[in-house]
Design a protein around this motif. Structure first.
Motif, PDB file in Angstrom:
ATOM      1  N   LEU A 174      53.761  10.480  47.210  1.00 39.10           N
ATOM      2  CA  LEU A 174      53.271  10.364  45.835  1.00 39.10           C
ATOM      3  C   LEU A 174      54.163  11.077  44.827  1.00 39.10           C
ATOM      4  CD1 LEU A 174      49.400  10.835  46.298  1.00 39.10           C
ATOM      5  CD2 LEU A 174      50.727   8.709  46.230  1.00 39.10           C
ATOM      6  N   ASN A 175      55.302  11.553  45.263  1.00 36.03           N
ATOM      7  CA  ASN A 175      56.196  12.296  44.371  1.00 36.03           C
ATOM      8  C   ASN A 175      56.483  11.520  43.087  1.00 36.03           C
ATOM      9  OD1 ASN A 175      56.365  14.370  46.190  1.00 36.03           O
ATOM     10  ND2 ASN A 175      58.475  13.970  46.823  1.00 36.03           N
ATOM     11  N   GLY A 176      56.283  12.213  41.949  1.00 32.78           N
ATOM     12  CA  GLY A 176      56.615  11.639  40.653  1.00 32.78           C
ATOM     13  C   GLY A 176      55.647  10.602  40.129  1.00 32.78           C
ATOM     14  N   GLN A 177      54.483  10.437  40.790  1.00 30.42           N
ATOM     15  CA  GLN A 177      53.546   9.395  40.398  1.00 30.42           C
ATOM     16  C   GLN A 177      52.202   9.914  39.895  1.00 30.42           C
ATOM     17  OE1 GLN A 177      53.210   6.267  43.491  1.00 30.42           O
ATOM     18  NE2 GLN A 177      54.814   7.398  44.583  1.00 30.42           N
ATOM     19  N   VAL A 178      51.885  11.170  40.137  1.00 31.55           N
ATOM     20  CA  VAL A 178      50.531  11.698  39.932  1.00 31.55           C
ATOM     21  C   VAL A 178      50.313  12.061  38.461  1.00 31.55           C
ATOM     22  CG1 VAL A 178      48.918  13.519  40.608  1.00 31.55           C
ATOM     23  CG2 VAL A 178      50.452  12.500  42.317  1.00 31.55           C
ATOM     24  N   ASP A 179      49.133  11.744  37.967  1.00 25.62           N
ATOM     25  CA  ASP A 179      48.780  12.064  36.578  1.00 25.62           C
ATOM     26  C   ASP A 179      48.211  13.469  36.437  1.00 25.62           C
ATOM     27  OD1 ASP A 179      49.247   9.391  35.272  1.00 25.62           O
ATOM     28  OD2 ASP A 179      47.789   8.786  36.797  1.00 25.62           O
ATOM     29  N   LEU A 180      47.434  13.897  37.435  1.00 25.99           N
ATOM     30  CA  LEU A 180      46.789  15.219  37.360  1.00 25.99           C
ATOM     31  C   LEU A 180      46.768  15.853  38.741  1.00 25.99           C
ATOM     32  CD1 LEU A 180      44.931  17.273  35.662  1.00 25.99           C
ATOM     33  CD2 LEU A 180      43.044  16.129  36.824  1.00 25.99           C
ATOM     34  N   VAL A 181      47.205  17.108  38.806  1.00 18.72           N
ATOM     35  CA  VAL A 181      47.044  17.946  39.998  1.00 18.72           C
ATOM     36  C   VAL A 181      46.077  19.053  39.640  1.00 18.72           C
ATOM     37  CG1 VAL A 181      48.151  19.561  41.576  1.00 18.72           C
ATOM     38  CG2 VAL A 181      49.311  17.430  40.970  1.00 18.72           C
ATOM     39  N   VAL A 182      45.054  19.240  40.474  1.00 17.74           N
ATOM     40  CA  VAL A 182      44.048  20.269  40.224  1.00 17.74           C
ATOM     41  C   VAL A 182      43.849  21.068  41.498  1.00 17.74           C
ATOM     42  CG1 VAL A 182      42.172  18.657  40.768  1.00 17.74           C
ATOM     43  CG2 VAL A 182      41.684  20.698  39.408  1.00 17.74           C
ATOM     44  N   SER A 183      43.583  22.361  41.353  1.00 16.56           N
ATOM     45  CA  SER A 183      43.416  23.184  42.549  1.00 16.56           C
ATOM     46  C   SER A 183      42.586  24.422  42.262  1.00 16.56           C
ATOM     47  CB  SER A 183      44.783  23.618  43.103  1.00 16.56           C
ATOM     48  OG  SER A 183      44.630  24.385  44.282  1.00 16.56           O
ATOM     49  N   ASN A 184      41.731  24.748  43.218  1.00 15.96           N
ATOM     50  CA  ASN A 184      41.092  26.064  43.285  1.00 15.96           C
ATOM     51  C   ASN A 184      41.624  26.722  44.553  1.00 15.96           C
ATOM     52  OD1 ASN A 184      39.518  28.333  43.187  1.00 15.96           O
ATOM     53  ND2 ASN A 184      37.642  27.313  43.859  1.00 15.96           N
ATOM     54  N   PRO A 185      42.790  27.368  44.457  1.00 18.62           N
ATOM     55  CA  PRO A 185      43.456  27.902  45.646  1.00 18.62           C
ATOM     56  C   PRO A 185      42.959  29.314  45.966  1.00 18.62           C
ATOM     57  CG  PRO A 185      44.802  28.318  43.738  1.00 18.62           C
ATOM     58  CD  PRO A 185      43.562  27.616  43.232  1.00 18.62           C
ATOM     59  N   PRO A 186      43.351  29.869  47.097  1.00 18.80           N
ATOM     60  CA  PRO A 186      43.107  31.297  47.332  1.00 18.80           C
ATOM     61  C   PRO A 186      43.898  32.122  46.322  1.00 18.80           C
ATOM     62  CG  PRO A 186      44.587  30.405  49.001  1.00 18.80           C
ATOM     63  CD  PRO A 186      44.074  29.239  48.217  1.00 18.80           C
ATOM     64  N   TYR A 187      43.261  33.167  45.764  1.00 20.60           N
ATOM     65  CA  TYR A 187      43.988  33.963  44.763  1.00 20.60           C
ATOM     66  C   TYR A 187      43.586  35.441  44.746  1.00 20.60           C
ATOM     67  CZ  TYR A 187      39.789  32.499  42.089  1.00 20.60           C
ATOM     68  OH  TYR A 187      38.504  32.227  41.669  1.00 20.60           O
ATOM     69  N   ILE A 188      42.881  35.904  45.766  1.00 23.26           N
ATOM     70  CA  ILE A 188      42.481  37.312  45.791  1.00 23.26           C
ATOM     71  C   ILE A 188      43.596  38.139  46.430  1.00 23.26           C
ATOM     72  CG2 ILE A 188      40.803  38.985  46.659  1.00 23.26           C
ATOM     73  CD1 ILE A 188      38.747  36.742  46.715  1.00 23.26           C
ATOM     74  N   PRO A 189      44.042  39.228  45.780  1.00 28.66           N
ATOM     75  CA  PRO A 189      45.050  40.102  46.396  1.00 28.66           C
ATOM     76  C   PRO A 189      44.504  40.756  47.666  1.00 28.66           C
ATOM     77  CG  PRO A 189      44.886  40.495  44.027  1.00 28.66           C
ATOM     78  CD  PRO A 189      43.728  39.622  44.396  1.00 28.66           C
ATOM     79  N   LEU A 190      45.342  40.875  48.677  1.00 25.91           N
ATOM     80  CA  LEU A 190      44.918  41.474  49.939  1.00 25.91           C
ATOM     81  C   LEU A 190      44.379  42.885  49.746  1.00 25.91           C
ATOM     82  CD1 LEU A 190      47.867  40.266  52.208  1.00 25.91           C
ATOM     83  CD2 LEU A 190      45.469  39.551  52.374  1.00 25.91           C
ATOM     84  N   GLU A 191      44.932  43.609  48.798  1.00 28.34           N
ATOM     85  CA  GLU A 191      44.527  44.993  48.591  1.00 28.34           C
ATOM     86  C   GLU A 191      43.117  45.126  48.014  1.00 28.34           C
ATOM     87  OE1 GLU A 191      46.672  45.546  44.228  1.00 28.34           O
ATOM     88  OE2 GLU A 191      47.650  46.272  46.036  1.00 28.34           O
ATOM     89  N   GLU A 192      42.548  44.004  47.544  1.00 29.46           N
ATOM     90  CA  GLU A 192      41.197  44.048  46.972  1.00 29.46           C
ATOM     91  C   GLU A 192      40.119  43.626  47.961  1.00 29.46           C
ATOM     92  OE1 GLU A 192      40.916  42.007  43.270  1.00 29.46           O
ATOM     93  OE2 GLU A 192      42.633  43.061  42.387  1.00 29.46           O
ATOM     94  N   TRP A 193      40.458  43.555  49.245  1.00 26.19           N
ATOM     95  CA  TRP A 193      39.524  43.077  50.269  1.00 26.19           C
ATOM     96  C   TRP A 193      38.188  43.797  50.204  1.00 26.19           C
ATOM     97  CZ3 TRP A 193      36.883  45.247  54.343  1.00 26.19           C
ATOM     98  CH2 TRP A 193      36.334  44.357  55.267  1.00 26.19           C
ATOM     99  N   GLU A 194      38.224  45.117  50.096  1.00 27.41           N
ATOM    100  CA  GLU A 194      36.986  45.893  50.170  1.00 27.41           C
ATOM    101  C   GLU A 194      36.110  45.728  48.933  1.00 27.41           C
ATOM    102  OE1 GLU A 194      38.734  50.190  48.564  1.00 27.41           O
ATOM    103  OE2 GLU A 194      38.468  49.841  50.708  1.00 27.41           O
ATOM    104  N   HIS A 195      36.653  45.178  47.858  1.00 28.20           N
ATOM    105  CA  HIS A 195      35.882  45.015  46.627  1.00 28.20           C
ATOM    106  C   HIS A 195      35.251  43.626  46.506  1.00 28.20           C
ATOM    107  CE1 HIS A 195      37.533  48.818  45.372  1.00 28.20           C
ATOM    108  NE2 HIS A 195      38.763  48.358  45.460  1.00 28.20           N
ATOM    109  N   VAL A 196      35.543  42.753  47.447  1.00 26.32           N
ATOM    110  CA  VAL A 196      35.009  41.388  47.398  1.00 26.32           C
ATOM    111  C   VAL A 196      33.544  41.399  47.831  1.00 26.32           C
ATOM    112  CG1 VAL A 196      35.263  39.043  48.313  1.00 26.32           C
ATOM    113  CG2 VAL A 196      37.293  40.440  47.853  1.00 26.32           C
ATOM    114  N   ALA A 197      32.717  40.609  47.152  1.00 27.88           N
ATOM    115  CA  ALA A 197      31.301  40.517  47.499  1.00 27.88           C
ATOM    116  C   ALA A 197      31.146  40.139  48.967  1.00 27.88           C
ATOM    117  CB  ALA A 197      30.609  39.486  46.618  1.00 27.88           C
ATOM    118  N   PRO A 198      30.178  40.746  49.664  1.00 29.35           N
ATOM    119  CA  PRO A 198      30.045  40.477  51.103  1.00 29.35           C
ATOM    120  C   PRO A 198      29.797  39.017  51.431  1.00 29.35           C
ATOM    121  CG  PRO A 198      28.203  41.804  50.275  1.00 29.35           C
ATOM    122  CD  PRO A 198      29.242  41.769  49.208  1.00 29.35           C
TER     123      PRO A 198
END
Length: 281
Positions: A174-198
């Motif tokens: 699909l290279n060069g053909q797509v109108d919209l790319v959308v993503s909800n990717p992983p984005y939490i820093p590893l160092e914040e592990w203990e602060h993430v809701a259980p």
């Protein structure tokens, strides 16, 4: 007050004491799930029909097991999705991302817009776009086999084409053909592990949560994938943490071939996602 409503009131206090963020709502949802009624119909359950499994469900929620894992479903926009252990539970804040993406697609002068959802998880974003833009052609990509199983069930019978693969190398055809790319990717820093809701830290798959020391490794990769997939003038929109609002637009910079990189705020006025446009030729 009937027996079930009285038990819901007791359960609400128990969940509040356990630190559950929305104790009343969760108690009512659990009661409705166990008794096979809607939340607004709890008062119709006769005392003789009270099901003691309600308290088993409450105990699981008090231990901070996600509500959606107990009920097996998550609501997202107009969808009811199957979820459980092994797949990221879609959050309300992602609905703002989808709303913006929908408006962007509708504003395009394209009869059948081609959309790619990277890191699809349960399929929530891809399904929403396919449902709400009837002439869209939607592809969804997921790497984790467990999450892919849930996505397969959710997209069954829809127009979404699901792919098992890495978001960073996906869909070269699909290279060069797509109108919209959308993503909800992983984005939490590893160092914040203990602060993430259980509910997330102990139950959502790590692959869907953490992405390097600053949390931006996957977004950096998605920037390159989106640039490869999009046609000139195509748009990318990526969710991120509210603390990353000043950083993500810089990933989609002019030197890399982007225009109009900007952050957008969610309903709580927090920076929540970035959009950018691939520069015309």
């Amino acid at each position: 007050m009937n027996l079930l409503l009285a038990e819901v009131a007791r359960a609400t206090q128990r969940l509040a004491d356990a630190g559950v963020p929305s104790p009343r709502f969760d108690a009512e949802e659990l009661a409705a799930h166990v008794h096979g009624v809607r939340r607004g119909e709890l008062h119709t359950v006769a005392d003789r029909d009270f099901d003691g499994r309600f308290w088993e469900a409450v105990a699981r929620r008090a231990a901070r097991e996600p509500l959606q894992h107990i009920t097996g479903r998550a609501f997202f926009r107009y969808l009811e999705l199957r979820v459980g252990p092994g797949v990221f539970v879609p959050r309300p804040e992602t609905e703002s991302v989808v709303e913006w993406a929908l408006e962007a697609v509708r504003a395009m002068d394209v009869a059948e817009p081609l959309v790619v959802d990277l890191c699809t998880g349960s399929g929530a974003i891809a399904l929403s776009i396919a449902q709400e833009v009837p002439r869209s052609r939607v592809h969804a990509v997921e790497l984790d086999p467990a999450a892919l199983e849930y996505a397969m069930r959710n997209v069954a019978g829809s127009r979404v084409e699901l792919h098992h693969g890495d978001a960073l190398t996906a869909l070269p055809e699909l290279n060069g053909q797509v109108d919209l790319v959308v993503s909800n990717p992983p984005y939490i820093p590893l160092e914040e592990w203990e602060h993430v809701a259980p509910e997330a830290r102990d139950h959502d798959p790590e692959l869907a949560l953490f992405s390097g020391q600053d949390g931006l490794d996957t977004i950096r990769g998605i920037e390159r994938t989106a640039f490869r997939l999009l046609r000139p003038g195509g748009i990318v929109v990526v969710e991120h943490a509210d603390t990353q609002g000043g950083q993500v637009p810089w990933i989609f910079n002019e030197e890399a071939g982007w225009q109009d990189a900007v952050d957008h705020r969610d309903l709580n006025n927090r920076p929540r996602f970035t959009s950018a446009r691939k520069a015309p030729l």
